[in-house]
Write a protein that holds these residues in place. Structure first.
Motif, PDB file in Angstrom:
ATOM      1  N   GLU A  99       0.769  -1.194  -0.051  1.00 43.01           N
ATOM      2  CA  GLU A  99      -0.056  -0.063   0.072  1.00 43.01           C
ATOM      3  C   GLU A  99       0.888   1.278  -0.029  1.00 43.01           C
ATOM      4  N   ASN A 100       0.492   2.055  -0.737  1.00 41.97           N
ATOM      5  CA  ASN A 100       1.269   3.685  -1.212  1.00 41.97           C
ATOM      6  C   ASN A 100       2.784   3.292  -1.486  1.00 41.97           C
ATOM      7  N   ILE A 101       3.072   2.242  -1.725  1.00 38.64           N
ATOM      8  CA  ILE A 101       4.521   2.142  -2.316  1.00 38.64           C
ATOM      9  C   ILE A 101       4.402   1.559  -3.714  1.00 38.64           C
ATOM     10  N   PHE A 102       5.307   2.087  -4.697  1.00 41.70           N
ATOM     11  CA  PHE A 102       5.155   1.887  -5.993  1.00 41.70           C
ATOM     12  C   PHE A 102       6.494   1.301  -6.634  1.00 41.70           C
ATOM     13  N   CYS A 103       6.359   0.649  -7.334  1.00 36.52           N
ATOM     14  CA  CYS A 103       7.296   0.042  -8.424  1.00 36.52           C
ATOM     15  C   CYS A 103       7.536   0.790  -9.640  1.00 36.52           C
ATOM     16  N   CYS A 104       8.607   1.500  -9.912  1.00 37.50           N
ATOM     17  CA  CYS A 104       8.824   2.200 -11.273  1.00 37.50           C
ATOM     18  C   CYS A 104       9.996   1.346 -11.881  1.00 37.50           C
ATOM     19  N   LYS A 105      10.069   0.365 -11.729  1.00 36.93           N
ATOM     20  CA  LYS A 105      11.181  -0.344 -12.615  1.00 36.93           C
ATOM     21  C   LYS A 105      10.793  -0.890 -13.748  1.00 36.93           C
ATOM     22  N   PHE A 106      11.597  -1.289 -14.655  1.00 33.33           N
ATOM     23  CA  PHE A 106      11.372  -2.329 -15.919  1.00 33.33           C
ATOM     24  C   PHE A 106      11.020  -3.770 -15.484  1.00 33.33           C
ATOM     25  N   ILE A 107       9.862  -4.215 -15.907  1.00 28.65           N
ATOM     26  CA  ILE A 107       9.586  -5.458 -15.168  1.00 28.65           C
ATOM     27  C   ILE A 107       9.617  -6.833 -16.368  1.00 28.65           C
ATOM     28  N   ASN A 108       9.363  -7.777 -16.083  1.00 35.76           N
ATOM     29  CA  ASN A 108       9.462  -8.937 -16.873  1.00 35.76           C
ATOM     30  C   ASN A 108      10.754  -9.187 -17.573  1.00 35.76           C
ATOM     31  N   GLY A 109      11.710  -8.833 -16.952  1.00 36.04           N
ATOM     32  CA  GLY A 109      13.186  -9.280 -17.272  1.00 36.04           C
ATOM     33  C   GLY A 109      13.668  -8.185 -18.321  1.00 36.04           C
ATOM     34  N   ALA A 110      12.980  -6.879 -18.440  1.00 31.79           N
ATOM     35  CA  ALA A 110      13.643  -5.808 -19.321  1.00 31.79           C
ATOM     36  C   ALA A 110      14.665  -4.991 -18.711  1.00 31.79           C
ATOM     37  N   LYS A 111      15.540  -4.941 -19.434  1.00 30.27           N
ATOM     38  CA  LYS A 111      16.964  -4.179 -19.113  1.00 30.27           C
ATOM     39  C   LYS A 111      16.887  -2.614 -19.710  1.00 30.27           C
ATOM     40  N   GLU A 112      16.585  -2.587 -21.194  1.00 28.87           N
ATOM     41  CA  GLU A 112      16.727  -1.312 -21.585  1.00 28.87           C
ATOM     42  C   GLU A 112      15.598  -1.668 -22.709  1.00 28.87           C
ATOM     43  N   ILE A 113      15.035  -0.323 -23.058  1.00 26.08           N
ATOM     44  CA  ILE A 113      13.764  -0.243 -24.140  1.00 26.08           C
ATOM     45  C   ILE A 113      14.206   0.844 -25.050  1.00 26.08           C
ATOM     46  N   THR A 114      14.203   0.543 -26.388  1.00 29.34           N
ATOM     47  CA  THR A 114      14.483   1.367 -27.325  1.00 29.34           C
ATOM     48  C   THR A 114      13.299   1.620 -28.304  1.00 29.34           C
ATOM     49  N   PHE A 115      12.716   3.032 -28.543  1.00 26.34           N
ATOM     50  CA  PHE A 115      11.674   3.272 -29.187  1.00 26.34           C
ATOM     51  C   PHE A 115      12.413   3.731 -30.665  1.00 26.34           C
ATOM     52  N   ASN A 116      11.757   3.276 -31.769  1.00 27.27           N
ATOM     53  CA  ASN A 116      12.245   3.741 -32.993  1.00 27.27           C
ATOM     54  C   ASN A 116      11.102   3.969 -33.974  1.00 27.27           C
ATOM     55  N   ASN A 117      10.480   5.133 -33.846  1.00 28.70           N
ATOM     56  CA  ASN A 117       9.591   5.243 -34.806  1.00 28.70           C
ATOM     57  C   ASN A 117       8.362   4.216 -35.031  1.00 28.70           C
ATOM     58  N   GLY A 118       7.847   3.883 -33.805  1.00 27.38           N
ATOM     59  CA  GLY A 118       6.959   2.923 -33.723  1.00 27.38           C
ATOM     60  C   GLY A 118       7.250   1.326 -33.481  1.00 27.38           C
ATOM     61  N   GLU A 119       8.468   1.124 -33.638  1.00 26.47           N
ATOM     62  CA  GLU A 119       9.207  -0.226 -33.232  1.00 26.47           C
ATOM     63  C   GLU A 119       9.708  -0.035 -31.888  1.00 26.47           C
ATOM     64  N   ILE A 120       9.506  -1.014 -31.208  1.00 26.04           N
ATOM     65  CA  ILE A 120       9.955  -0.955 -29.793  1.00 26.04           C
ATOM     66  C   ILE A 120      10.818  -2.287 -29.688  1.00 26.04           C
ATOM     67  N   SER A 121      12.180  -2.022 -29.419  1.00 23.49           N
ATOM     68  CA  SER A 121      12.974  -3.348 -28.876  1.00 23.49           C
ATOM     69  C   SER A 121      13.305  -3.219 -27.297  1.00 23.49           C
ATOM     70  N   VAL A 122      13.114  -4.487 -26.788  1.00 18.12           N
ATOM     71  CA  VAL A 122      13.321  -4.648 -25.375  1.00 18.12           C
ATOM     72  C   VAL A 122      14.538  -5.348 -25.164  1.00 18.12           C
ATOM     73  N   LEU A 123      15.397  -5.050 -24.652  1.00 17.37           N
ATOM     74  CA  LEU A 123      16.974  -5.730 -24.153  1.00 17.37           C
ATOM     75  C   LEU A 123      16.408  -6.312 -22.784  1.00 17.37           C
ATOM     76  N   LEU A 124      16.454  -7.834 -23.116  1.00 18.69           N
ATOM     77  CA  LEU A 124      16.321  -8.339 -21.682  1.00 18.69           C
ATOM     78  C   LEU A 124      17.513  -8.759 -20.860  1.00 18.69           C
ATOM     79  N   ASN A 125      17.249  -9.169 -19.600  1.00 20.85           N
ATOM     80  CA  ASN A 125      18.777  -9.248 -18.681  1.00 20.85           C
ATOM     81  C   ASN A 125      19.513 -10.454 -19.066  1.00 20.85           C
ATOM     82  N   ASP A 126      18.740 -11.359 -20.339  1.00 15.38           N
ATOM     83  CA  ASP A 126      19.788 -12.418 -20.303  1.00 15.38           C
ATOM     84  C   ASP A 126      20.388 -11.878 -21.921  1.00 15.38           C
TER      85      ASP A 126
END
Length: 446
Positions: A99-126
């Protein structure tokens, strides 16, 4: 990292008045789909986690303290920082949400996220990458309080990256981005229930971490502190603001060589309650235009008998745009001089006026006063916002609209009620804590 078009009232204020190219384009069409597609372009870049990968690093602790102290004062700064970090520093969400504590991380194994004109690439932890193209579905909100745009993958993936819900924040407007992604739309749009309860992914451009002047890092922390602590202003806040309160005439000597501004005059009024306004007269005839109004915060870091210096945070009253800078107060030849410097190194000096201005000097003229803006010059009103040098572009605008550009843009961009959507989450979480702080402070004052 940031793109600006040069709107110039010729260097008169020596801190850059700017408008965001992307934000201007973002509001060019009222269509939700056009806005959403423009947003996707404005997000282009690679993002890491805002908090854990960037502003929670120990090397930035002093910035958290300084910007919090500017809002609530030295006495409460440490407590305020601890409170802010704890509320957005959670690890749990969904069924395990606290309660009243929020998670602002990248979840589900995401490490970095790249946006490129409608294409989204998710670099995972592996170190594998999942990439999809996305199309706009509709404009929506999380439980009616956090507006944004829903996108769906064009591929057949039925996983946790099938949908992205993206708020209107961009690196150019609020220095960070906020979003959710997942497999179930109904649950994705629930605020504090369901599998994504109390989660809001927050990112910052990876390049921001390596900026020499750390402008983005400074600005995003300043914005976060101001938006979430502004209800906790107190007597110490007023005392800090009072250090630079007064009527200040801009030193425009260096800009008189430009014929367009040979007769120009400008001054600002800074009040101890944190309200401020800047006035400009291009013709030198006493027809001053109220070019911008803002709320400001200050914190003195160094002080001696004849000088002091510290941080200065203006918040544009119309747009909410917040941008940090520095101030220096000195005395020279019997004059009190206030100098504002942007994080990019641009500066402007003001001389304190001894007497109150006449009615003609303080009464703003009509905002329709026109001024041709040369493409070869630029100006910063450091009192109301600070900025970065930009590529030149030719413009003709009213003096009022030119200086309002220092807020970031004059267009209506759908970013919710605050620059940080997370601020809405914190309103609930900090409510009882803020009331408690007020109670403690009042008891200590008696």
């Amino acid at each position: 990292m940031r793109k600006f078009k040069k709107l110039a009232v010729a260097g008169i204020t020596s801190a850059l008045i700017f408008t965001s190219l992307s934000a201007t384009a973002f509001a060019a069409d009222n269509s939700s789909e056009d806005e959403a597609n423009q947003l996707m372009q404005d997000l282009n870049g690679t993002y890491c986690q805002l908090f854990d990968d960037a502003i929670f690093k120990e090397e930035y602790n002093h910035l958290w303290y300084d910007y919090s102290a500017a809002v609530v004062g030295d006495e409460m700064a440490d407590t305020a920082v601890t409170m802010l970090k704890s509320v957005v520093g959670g690890d749990k969400y969904g069924n395990e949400a606290e309660e009243n504590i929020f998670c602002c991380k990248f979840i589900n194994g995401a490490k970095e996220i790249t946006f490129n004109n409608g294409e989204i690439s998710v670099l995972l932890n592996d170190n594998t990458t999942e990439t999809h193209t996305y199309s706009f579905v509709r404009e929506d909100s999380i439980s009616g309080i956090m507006p944004g745009y829903l996108f769906e993958s064009n591929d057949d993936n039925d996983d946790e990256f099938k949908y992205f819900f993206i708020c209107g924040d961009t690196p150019e407007t609020t220095y960070h981005i906020e979003f959710r992604y997942g497999s179930n739309v109904e649950e994705l749009l629930q605020y504090n229930t369901g599998k994504y309860a109390n989660w809001m992914g927050s990112g910052i451009l990876k390049d921001a971490i390596t900026e020499e002047n750390e402008a983005t890092i400074n600005n995003v922390i300043a914005l976060f502190c101001v938006e979430n602590l502004s209800e906790m202003v107190n007597e110490e806040t007023t005392k800090q603001r009072n250090e630079i309160a007064g009527i200040w005439d801009a030193d425009v000597t260096d800009f008189k060589s430009d014929p367009t501004f040979a007769n120009a005059q400008m001054y600002c009024v800074l009040n101890s309650d944190g309200t401020g306004a800047t006035y400009l007269d291009l013709e030198g005839k006493g027809n001053f235009v109220n070019t911008s109004s803002y709320t400001f915060y200050t914190y003195c870091k160094n002080k001696s008998d004849n000088a002091q210096s510290g941080i200065y945070i203006p918040v544009n009253d119309e747009t909410g745009h917040t941008e940090a800078g520095k101030y220096e107060l000195t005395t020279e030849n019997g004059k009190t001089i206030l100098t504002f410097t942007t994080l990019e190194g641009e500066s402007i000096s003001y001389i304190k006026r001894v007497e109150q201005p006449s009615t003609e000097a303080t009464e703003p003229a009509t905002s329709e006063t026109s001024a041709t803006v040369p493409s070869s010059t630029a100006v910063v009103d450091a009192t109301s916002a600070t900025g970065t040098t930009a590529a030149a572009t030719k413009n003709t605008a009213t003096a009022d609209s030119v200086v309002k550009g220092n807020s970031g843009n004059n267009s209506t961009v759908k970013t919710g009620n605050s620059n940080f959507s997370i601020a809405i989450l914190l309103t609930v979480a900090l409510g009882s804590l803020i009331c408690g702080k007020y109670a403690i402070r009042k008891r200590n004052n008696h």
